[in-house]
Design an enzyme around this catalytic site. Structure first.
Site, short mmCIF file in Angstrom:
data_model
loop_
_atom_site.label_atom_id
_atom_site.label_comp_id
_atom_site.label_asym_id
_atom_site.label_seq_id
_atom_site.Cartn_x
_atom_site.Cartn_y
_atom_site.Cartn_z
NE ARG A 3 -1.27 2.49 2.93
CZ ARG A 3 -0.79 3.62 3.43
NH1 ARG A 3 -0.70 4.73 2.69
NH2 ARG A 3 -0.33 3.66 4.69
CG ASP A 4 3.46 4.27 2.88
OD1 ASP A 4 3.02 5.27 2.29
OD2 ASP A 4 4.41 4.33 3.68
CG HIS A 41 5.46 4.50 8.94
ND1 HIS A 41 4.55 3.67 8.31
CD2 HIS A 41 6.11 5.15 7.93
CE1 HIS A 41 4.65 3.81 7.01
NE2 HIS A 41 5.59 4.71 6.74
CG HIS A 67 9.73 7.69 5.38
ND1 HIS A 67 9.44 7.72 4.03
CD2 HIS A 67 8.58 7.35 5.99
CE1 HIS A 67 8.16 7.41 3.85
NE2 HIS A 67 7.62 7.19 5.04
CB CYS A 88 8.76 11.12 1.81
SG CYS A 88 7.87 12.56 2.45
CG ASN A 111 7.86 3.46 3.54
OD1 ASN A 111 7.47 4.26 4.38
ND2 ASN A 111 7.21 3.24 2.41
#
Length: 307
Positions: A20-21, A213, A215, A246, A255
């Site tokens: 998803r992300d 979460h 990065h 991002c 990520n």
């Protein structure tokens, strides 16, 4: 060589966000069946929480416009939780109609990002989520609350701890079962992580409902994860192969890669239930579909050994 460290959790649950992300931030739009096979392979590698897709308007995130077609292809995987992102009540109803029982809403710790991402003020976005969370809970769904920009914002700079706490407590009060603290532009450092976690605890948000979460924009994702583990966090978001990125930090490398996380955890003797070899093979396979090498250092290192 496994060398356990003191005062770390015995087991960590990896919340896999690559499907998803990760894919929503890739330039390449992946065919639905390839996405479904990606989820299946991740499950076969031992991941038990795999964020499947997002029920947003297709024009907002064209890479995930096939949510209705994808979810039925994977929803019957045994022993696997398949959370989906729902931005509003319409998205929730679409997800519930397909049998989704784990959903997530996406809030911001800053005014500027709330307006940029949700076209609402921070308070208005929280008000929008309240009926969504209430309806999801009425249907017996598990609800995760994402909080973005917890450590820094590209427009506002460093984010005061009290802002993050306010949004987190609001989401908890409206019924969210779990919170994911997002370092959206990757500027956090370990001391900042520990300070935020301690402040949340002091304000009544227990560690056992918190996930992290990170990065890797400045190469701090693993260091920040280790700090969170020392604090007692046992849920860590990661993306297979380091998929995604991002859009607000052009230097961001995306990520935290699931493989890099699992390599570190295995060396520390922390259980994940994940087969690293199968996971590496899965990420290498997806990298071929995306037409570029995986940014994960572990994927590159272990794939090179196999050649």
């Amino acid at each position: 060589m496994v060398v356990p460290a003191q005062d770390l959790p015995m087991r960590v649950r990896v919340h896999e966000v690559g499907a998803r992300d990760g894919l929503q931030n890739e330039r390449t739009t992946v065919p639905t069946e390839v996405k479904a096979e990606f989820v299946r392979r991740l499950a076969d590698a031992g991941l038990t929480t795999i964020e499947a897709t997002s029920f947003v308007r297709p024009e907002w995130v064209p890479q995930l416009a096939d949510a209705e077609a994808l979810f039925p292809l994977v929803r019957d995987l045994k022993g696997v939780c398949l959370p989906v992102l729902v931005p509003n009540q319409r998205g929730l109803e679409r997800a519930l109609a397909l049998g989704a029982d784990r959903v997530a809403v996406f809030a911001s710790a800053t005014e500027t990002f709330a307006k940029a991402n949700l076209n609402r003020t921070l308070d208005a976005s929280l008000a929008m989520f309240e009926p969504v969370v209430r309806r999801a809970k009425d249907e017996g769904a598990h609800v995760r609350g994402y909080v973005s920009m917890c450590f820094g914002d590209p427009w506002e700079g460093a984010v005061p701890l009290h802002q993050v706490v306010r949004v987190c407590t609001a989401l908890r009060d409206m019924g969210c079962d779990e919170l994911s603290l997002g370092d959206t532009i990757g500027v956090a450092t370990p001391g900042h992580v520990l300070e935020l976690l301690s402040t949340l605890n002091e304000q009544g948000v227990p560690t056992n409902v918190i996930g992290v979460h990170f990065h890797d924009t400045y190469g701090q994702a693993l260091a920040n994860t280790y700090a969170a583990l020392e604090h007692g966090v046992t849920t860590v978001d990661a993306s297979a192969g380091g998929l995604g990125g991002c859009p607000y930090a052009k230097s961001a490398t995306g990520n935290l890669a699931t493989e890099d996380l699992v390599w570190m955890l295995q060396g520390l003797g922390v259980e994940t239930g994940i087969d690293l070899g199968r996971l590496v093979a899965t990420s290498a396979w997806m990298a071929e579909h995306l037409g570029r090498p995986s940014p994960s250092r572990t994927v590159r290192a272990l794939s090179h050994k196999d050649q």
